[in-house]
Design a protein around this motif. Structure first.
Motif, PDB file in Angstrom:
ATOM      1  N   UNK B 108      38.893  53.121  38.117  1.00 43.95           N
ATOM      2  CA  UNK B 108      38.037  53.057  39.494  1.00 43.95           C
ATOM      3  C   UNK B 108      38.852  52.279  40.431  1.00 43.95           C
ATOM      4  N   UNK B 112      41.799  48.542  37.307  1.00 49.92           N
ATOM      5  CA  UNK B 112      40.543  48.787  36.613  1.00 49.92           C
ATOM      6  C   UNK B 112      40.255  49.905  35.793  1.00 49.92           C
ATOM      7  N   UNK B 113      39.973  49.889  34.385  1.00 53.56           N
ATOM      8  CA  UNK B 113      39.952  51.054  33.764  1.00 53.56           C
ATOM      9  C   UNK B 113      38.670  51.076  33.175  1.00 53.56           C
ATOM     10  N   UNK B 394      38.177  47.384  31.170  1.00 51.60           N
ATOM     11  CA  UNK B 394      39.365  46.493  31.256  1.00 51.60           C
ATOM     12  C   UNK B 394      39.885  46.392  32.656  1.00 51.60           C
ATOM     13  N   UNK B 395      40.353  45.329  33.063  1.00 49.90           N
ATOM     14  CA  UNK B 395      40.917  44.735  34.380  1.00 49.90           C
ATOM     15  C   UNK B 395      42.226  43.945  33.912  1.00 49.90           C
ATOM     16  N   UNK B 397      45.065  41.455  35.822  1.00 49.70           N
ATOM     17  CA  UNK B 397      45.146  40.422  36.838  1.00 49.70           C
ATOM     18  C   UNK B 397      45.124  41.368  38.277  1.00 49.70           C
ATOM     19  N   UNK B 400      41.467  42.461  38.602  1.00 47.47           N
ATOM     20  CA  UNK B 400      40.426  41.477  39.182  1.00 47.47           C
ATOM     21  C   UNK B 400      40.499  41.057  40.559  1.00 47.47           C
ATOM     22  N   UNK B 403      38.689  44.206  42.822  1.00 51.09           N
ATOM     23  CA  UNK B 403      37.393  44.319  42.747  1.00 51.09           C
ATOM     24  C   UNK B 403      36.520  43.095  42.634  1.00 51.09           C
ATOM     25  N   UNK B 404      37.210  42.009  42.434  1.00 55.32           N
ATOM     26  CA  UNK B 404      36.654  40.504  42.056  1.00 55.32           C
ATOM     27  C   UNK B 404      35.770  40.199  43.258  1.00 55.32           C
ATOM     28  N   UNK B 406      34.400  41.967  45.402  1.00 54.81           N
ATOM     29  CA  UNK B 406      32.980  42.788  45.503  1.00 54.81           C
ATOM     30  C   UNK B 406      32.125  41.994  44.589  1.00 54.81           C
ATOM     31  N   UNK B 407      32.318  41.783  43.309  1.00 53.55           N
ATOM     32  CA  UNK B 407      31.617  41.168  42.302  1.00 53.55           C
ATOM     33  C   UNK B 407      30.812  39.701  42.818  1.00 53.55           C
ATOM     34  N   UNK B 409      30.624  38.899  45.913  1.00 52.03           N
ATOM     35  CA  UNK B 409      29.569  38.879  46.878  1.00 52.03           C
ATOM     36  C   UNK B 409      28.283  39.369  46.434  1.00 52.03           C
ATOM     37  N   UNK B 410      28.053  40.346  45.667  1.00 53.15           N
ATOM     38  CA  UNK B 410      26.976  40.778  45.043  1.00 53.15           C
ATOM     39  C   UNK B 410      26.370  39.812  44.087  1.00 53.15           C
ATOM     40  N   UNK B 423      34.094  35.302  37.703  1.00 52.43           N
ATOM     41  CA  UNK B 423      35.004  36.142  38.430  1.00 52.43           C
ATOM     42  C   UNK B 423      35.892  35.124  39.059  1.00 52.43           C
ATOM     43  N   UNK B 426      39.004  33.883  36.826  1.00 53.87           N
ATOM     44  CA  UNK B 426      39.933  34.863  36.841  1.00 53.87           C
ATOM     45  C   UNK B 426      40.871  34.971  38.080  1.00 53.87           C
TER      46      UNK B 426
END
Lengths: 431, 431
Positions: B108, B112-113, B394-395, B397, B400, B403-404, B406-407, B409-410, B423, B426
């Motif tokens: 994705x 990031x799988x 599974x991410x 390094x 992360x 997309x880290x 993004x996580x 901010x949310x 997050x 990592x």
């Protein structure tokens, strides 16, 4: 946190160690919810207004969010947050779309074709909580698969704020995922409105989403009554971490705490085959806890949580499968090799760089997952949750000739004459 | 049978015309079932023995069917019936296997799988009724998908006969489909035993199958309690036939009657745009009814059934989608062209040579289907009903890093510090 050594526990104590915090719905809650549902069924919008005033402190003139409110929400949300929601939605869409059910057809005998067709559920109702904080991420997690399924009408309820408005981020998330109508309604009254319909709120075929104990109980009651289907029984969130000696204590502690901060009834479990890891994680939890704005909530959750020393990772997986956690983190050196040992869990996080927070927000998987051991027999929300699979069969005259006799023999064995006759008539006509 | 002309009915009368026969569970039934469940939970096998004596008139020493009993059953079943069950099971297997869910994986974001893995539900409980007649076909319909899913343990309960034995055809069907253990237990007590376990009967994760109102109510109660999941709410059987002017009245009548003979609370509906067809079908029903051994049951069901004249086939499909029948027969000249108009139904039968009895027994599709309008949001039993879908992520390094933010901010938008921190730690380590 409670420290336990698995091999020193007898069977009773082991069962005790895997008990969730008490979740028995108080008889009082059950009755209150039944009364709220009955009030909405009878009183419609007027009852909704009265109940909303009582619980949310506001009595909106209209429950449905207007275009002007959506426009205001767009202004109120920062560009950064909006972009994060767009990015998260895109990854959720990528993952969910790739797993969509397809129709198929096979010939099971000469002249007998059996198929499956996939249809969206007509009208679906999404519930997005806003207790201690609004959860726009939940709007994405429900809105994206509903949109991919192609539901004719997607309705969303979320509680009004004190000033009578809905949370702007939830509204933006709803629009990003094509939700058709949003209502400022929360609690059991929102569930009742979507299940039975009122003048304002349309009757929905199926209801989705997490919520507090009132919402959850209301979902169960309307499902029991046959008014609407529901996605799954939902309850307090939980995580189980399996860590080996090579895990990073600070990472493990951070994951335990991100579960614990959800609510005082959240549960976190650590299973490790390394005695030193128990000490190191506990120390890291202490250190990190002090920094959290929701430290008090997290501390309460930690009180019913457990750090369990096991003799082997095999034992850890046996325990995890028995517990069937909502979230399962494999803080292991070979996480993928161990994945095949996972029999029951909502969502699994592999390795040191995959915190649960990624799945909560933006890896692409869904965060609406079975809790309280329901993962033994329920799966998380997916596009399939928003679809019906309809089976279809068609026989030609040759087809009925091929399999008619089989049906007749079975019908006779079950004493069902009319079934046999329905087949016989066609066989005679086909002959 | 009740004859109606749709366009002459007002909205209230139209709603009335689509009402199922009253299915409200009597408060008495609810209480009786709750008492039976409580007795089994407390008294275990002793309670099962007492209840079985009370309802079935026998008190078996052991509930589990022995090898000797299976061997005797093989002798008792005719070669013809055995072969019919083998043939039916093979077609059911062909259709169900072709539709099995597959695992999949997608990236994705870089690093990031996200994937889905499919796991059998561990221990499942099948219920095979034997009220007016034993239903070996139901054992096939439940046993085949359970076997395809690969469930670790498949348990089956079926009521004992007056002499204390189980129906031989049901036992043979159970063996043909790899059922591991069979118990001579029926009614709410069987459901309670499988949901909570006794010394004899193992606790099951999910329960399947049709049954009388006690069985159905018991399934709902154990599901509500969180003890076991269930396949779907089940109720009396029903069929809706849409026939055009070219349909064969004798065929339509035979299909209506094969539904009606199931039980006095079965419902059958005919929708046709041809006024003459109403007369011709009614005459054919009269003629065929006299020949049936279960004529009395069928006649009772016909009393609450309806022949409805509609102005067009489009109207017929709109009505059918609103009713959401368990079985839908398209006795039309172009049935396949009309299939796309079907939005909600359990199983669909195309054309003149596809009687419902084929789907009941041996076309390959499942006959355990949603009733009472549940087809709006539930699907029939399939292999998926016996599986859990687990999401996995599974991410690396790099993942992360991608997309880290993004996580984060949310997480901030939702006020969840510990999520953000999990997050951040990592991202810092990966940098």
């Amino acid at each position: 946190m409670n420290r336990l050594t698995w091999s020193q526990l007898d069977a009773g104590a082991q069962a005790q160690a895997l008990q969730r915090p008490v979740q028995a719905v108080a008889a009082r809650t059950r009755e209150s919810v039944a009364a709220l549902i009955a009030a909405v069924r009878e009183g419609g919008d007027a009852a909704l207004r009265e109940i909303t005033l009582r619980f949310d402190g506001v009595a909106p003139e209209t429950f449905e969010v207007s275009e002007a409110e959506f426009a205001a929400a767009e202004q109120a949300v920062s560009a950064e947050l909006r972009q994060a929601m767009i990015d998260a939605a895109a990854r959720i869409r990528t993952f969910h779309q790739a797993g969509m059910s397809q129709g198929y057809a096979v010939e099971t005998a000469p002249g007998v074709r059996c198929e499956r067709v996939v249809r969206p559920i007509g009208r679906v109702g999404l519930y997005v909580p806003a207790g201690s904080a609004p959860l726009p991420s939940t709007a994405l997690m429900l809105g994206v698969p509903a949109q991919l399924a192609g539901c004719r009408e997607v309705v969303l309820c979320t509680p009004p704020r004190k000033d009578g408005s809905a949370d702007p981020a939830v509204l933006v998330a709803a629009r990003l995922t094509g939700v058709h109508r949003v209502f400022k309604l929360g609690g059991a009254q929102a569930i009742a409105a979507m299940a039975y319909g009122t003048d304002s709120v349309p009757t929905c075929d199926k209801l989705y989403g997490p919520g507090n104990s009132y919402v959850t109980e209301a979902k169960q009651q309307v499902a029991q009554d046959g008014a609407a289907a529901i996605d799954m029984p939902a309850g307090p969130s939980e995580v189980l971490v399996i860590a080996d000696a090579g895990a990073t204590p600070a990472f493990v502690a951070a994951d335990l705490l991100s579960q614990a901060e959800h609510g005082p009834d959240s549960q976190v479990l650590l299973l490790t085959d390394d005695a030193a890891m128990v000490d190191r994680v506990e120390a890291a939890v202490e250190a990190q806890l002090a920094q959290l704005s929701r430290a008090e909530i997290a501390a309460q959750a930690l009180a019913s949580s457990r750090l369990i020393l096991v003799e082997s990772l095999d034992d850890a997986f046996a325990i995890s499968n028995r517990y069937a956690p909502e979230h399962l983190i494999l803080a292991l050196r070979e996480p993928r090799a161990w994945l095949e040992n996972v029999e029951a869990a909502g969502s699994v996080f592999l390795g040191d760089y995959t915190p649960e927070a990624l799945g909560d927000y933006c890896s692409g998987t869904n965060h609406v997952l079975p809790t309280a051991g329901a993962a033994r027999a329920y799966s998380g929300v997916s596009v399939a949750s928003f679809q019906n699979l309809i089976s279809v069969q068609s026989a030609t005259p040759a087809g009925i000739a091929a399999i008619g006799e089989c049906a007749r023999v079975l019908a006779r064995a079950e004493g069902l004459d009319a079934h046999e006759n329905a087949v016989t008539l066609r066989m005679e006509a086909a002959a």
